[in-house]
Design an enzyme around this catalytic site. Sequence first.
Site, mmCIF file in Angstrom:
data_model
loop_
_atom_site.group_PDB
_atom_site.id
_atom_site.type_symbol
_atom_site.label_atom_id
_atom_site.label_comp_id
_atom_site.label_asym_id
_atom_site.label_seq_id
_atom_site.Cartn_x
_atom_site.Cartn_y
_atom_site.Cartn_z
ATOM 1 N N HIS A 158 47.225 29.490 36.173
ATOM 2 C CA HIS A 158 46.141 29.373 35.199
ATOM 3 C C HIS A 158 46.587 28.618 33.956
ATOM 4 O O HIS A 158 45.773 28.015 33.282
ATOM 5 C CB HIS A 158 45.518 30.739 34.928
ATOM 6 C CG HIS A 158 44.631 31.132 36.067
ATOM 7 N ND1 HIS A 158 45.054 31.932 37.085
ATOM 8 C CD2 HIS A 158 43.378 30.725 36.392
ATOM 9 C CE1 HIS A 158 44.093 32.040 37.983
ATOM 10 N NE2 HIS A 158 43.064 31.316 37.587
ATOM 11 N N CYS A 182 36.590 23.380 44.697
ATOM 12 C CA CYS A 182 36.614 23.733 43.276
ATOM 13 C C CYS A 182 38.011 24.099 42.804
ATOM 14 O O CYS A 182 38.205 24.504 41.669
ATOM 15 C CB CYS A 182 35.634 24.849 42.959
ATOM 16 S SG CYS A 182 36.042 26.401 43.773
HETATM 17 C C1 PEP Z 1 41.180 28.544 43.687
HETATM 18 O O1 PEP Z 1 41.862 29.486 44.104
HETATM 19 O O2 PEP Z 1 41.358 27.360 44.047
HETATM 20 C C2 PEP Z 1 40.116 28.782 42.707
HETATM 21 C C3 PEP Z 1 39.295 27.819 42.360
HETATM 22 O O3 PEP Z 1 40.035 30.028 42.155
HETATM 23 P P1 PEP Z 1 41.024 30.531 40.969
HETATM 24 O O4 PEP Z 1 41.869 29.358 40.536
HETATM 25 O O5 PEP Z 1 40.176 31.028 39.875
HETATM 26 O O6 PEP Z 1 41.803 31.579 41.665
#
Ligand code: PEP
Length: 570
Positions: free
Chosen positions: A192, A495
């Site tokens: 993140h 995404c």
């Molecule tokens: C992913 O895992 O690619 C995603 C878009 O969800 P997050 O990054 O919020 O886990």
Amino acid sequence: MQQFHGVGVTPGRVVGPVRQMPAPVQEPHARVDIPAGVTVESETERIRAASRAVQAGLKARAEVAAGDARGVLEATALMAADPMLVKGAVKLLGPGAEGGPRTAERAVWESGAAVAEKLRGLGGYMAERAADVLDVRGRIVAELRGLPAPGVPASEAPFVLAAEDLAPADTATLDPAKVLALVTSGGGPQSHTAILARALGLPAVVAAEGVETIPDGTEVFVDGAAGRILTGPAQAERDAAAAWAARASALAGFAGDNALADGHRVPLLANVATGTDAARAAAAGAEGVGLLRTEFAFLDRDTEPAHDEQVAAYGAVFAHFAHKKVVIRTLDAGADKPLPFLTDAQEPNPALGVRGYRTDHASPGVLARQLAAIAQAAKEHQAQVWVMAPMVSTPDEAAAFTHMAHAAGLPVAGVMVEVPSAALTAAHILAHADFASLGTNDLTQYTMAADRMLGPLAALNDPWQPAVLHLVKATCDGAAAAAAATGNPKPVGVCGEAAADPGLAVVLTGLGATTLSMTPRALPAVAQVLATVTLAQAQHLAALALDAPTAAAARQAVRSQLPVLDQLGL
Ligand code: PEP
Ligand code: MG
């Protein structure tokens, strides 16, 4: 001169002084022996002095800050001397206090928690102040311990932020006008921290072992594409930074209605978490929202947010995308995004634990209530709302979620494909679900069995890994089979962070992705690169990447045929 190597996550070259992120404030022990000579009076005075010092520091920062930041700092400064917080702490000091005597640190900690809880109970604007109280509490405890204030350091001059890693909650306090670049010793390219850096357009390097030891004030050169950090930069590095600044401003904006060279449409959508993000995404030309991460609005909560609060939070995003698609994801709690009301902090292996959609079994009701709030917000706005569940692993889960969402009055319900089992059974999953969205961040960590937060595993955590691309293809092929079997279209978006990598965006399109969703900052570069290829060329490049033996070979094979990447400095 010292060099540090890591994984580059956002391109960009800058020179600036380092500021280290202080370690988070640890909760003071509940049971400690009060040392001889320490009295209620002396502890009271320490609390009062620490709260005055925190207030003075925040006031001084407010005086030189501008705009929104000034107002926030002024309000926080007031809170540092809040009588409820300070008096509440003093009351907890004496031997007569319920639960026995406490140290000044512990008393402030508990008093802050009680004030925050009270504010939350009041709801609305007051509830939003609960996080500020907890911030102030941390500052007072740090002051009592003689430690630097927690959170992103304050500085008038722009700086390179160095940290072991950033928690999602730290990100709210990061001012992109002040932070030139982000370098961390931990984290992976899909962590993140990396997602935040891309969202802010900050040059960033993660998994660069040793950067947490660079002394504050040391001038460094950061190359976000090469993943390199250099102390004591020479003229050549200063020239490189100046050249980057000139080139970055030449990259044009995004005009919307994205298409390949042959006119094949690949709508480019935005990843957002709040109404403020959505406003920025709409201003950047995003054709809709491909991922609304609902958990980000509630990361500081101990209890489930109330219906009205949820309706308002989701509506704040929908309002910016009237008549456009907004894909909202139900709470993805767990691993690095714990929500105390949904996840168990004691799980030994949280990435493989009760997270995402799985929390519906452990905490029944939260998902149903969230779907009701989403449906209500959708009713109040004009956006075309699609809803999806994170971390779905089986066709049964897909069927159950789709049924629940439809029953809540949400006509378009889909699932995220983030687990290899979902990719491999996509045809069965999409027999139930209306669409799929590839979460390549988690799909990569689960395919490679490599925690996306771990710096040393960054090379495995690379969505260019051919194994990951094969699973993307399996998902798109499964969706095509389900569409043929049901007679309904079964779109597959992406995404995860992979969609924001312009070269990989071409490959994903060639593999069959129908939309790409990313941080709004990435839209212009991705659109410009996609505009240089036809669908047939994208399919050819996708085949090259699939056939490559390694991630590096896949990347190289595609780069060598996409000269636009070098031309744009990407
Ligand atoms: C992913 O895992 O690619 C995603 C878009 O969800 P997050 O990054 O919020 O886990
Ligand atoms: Mg995910």
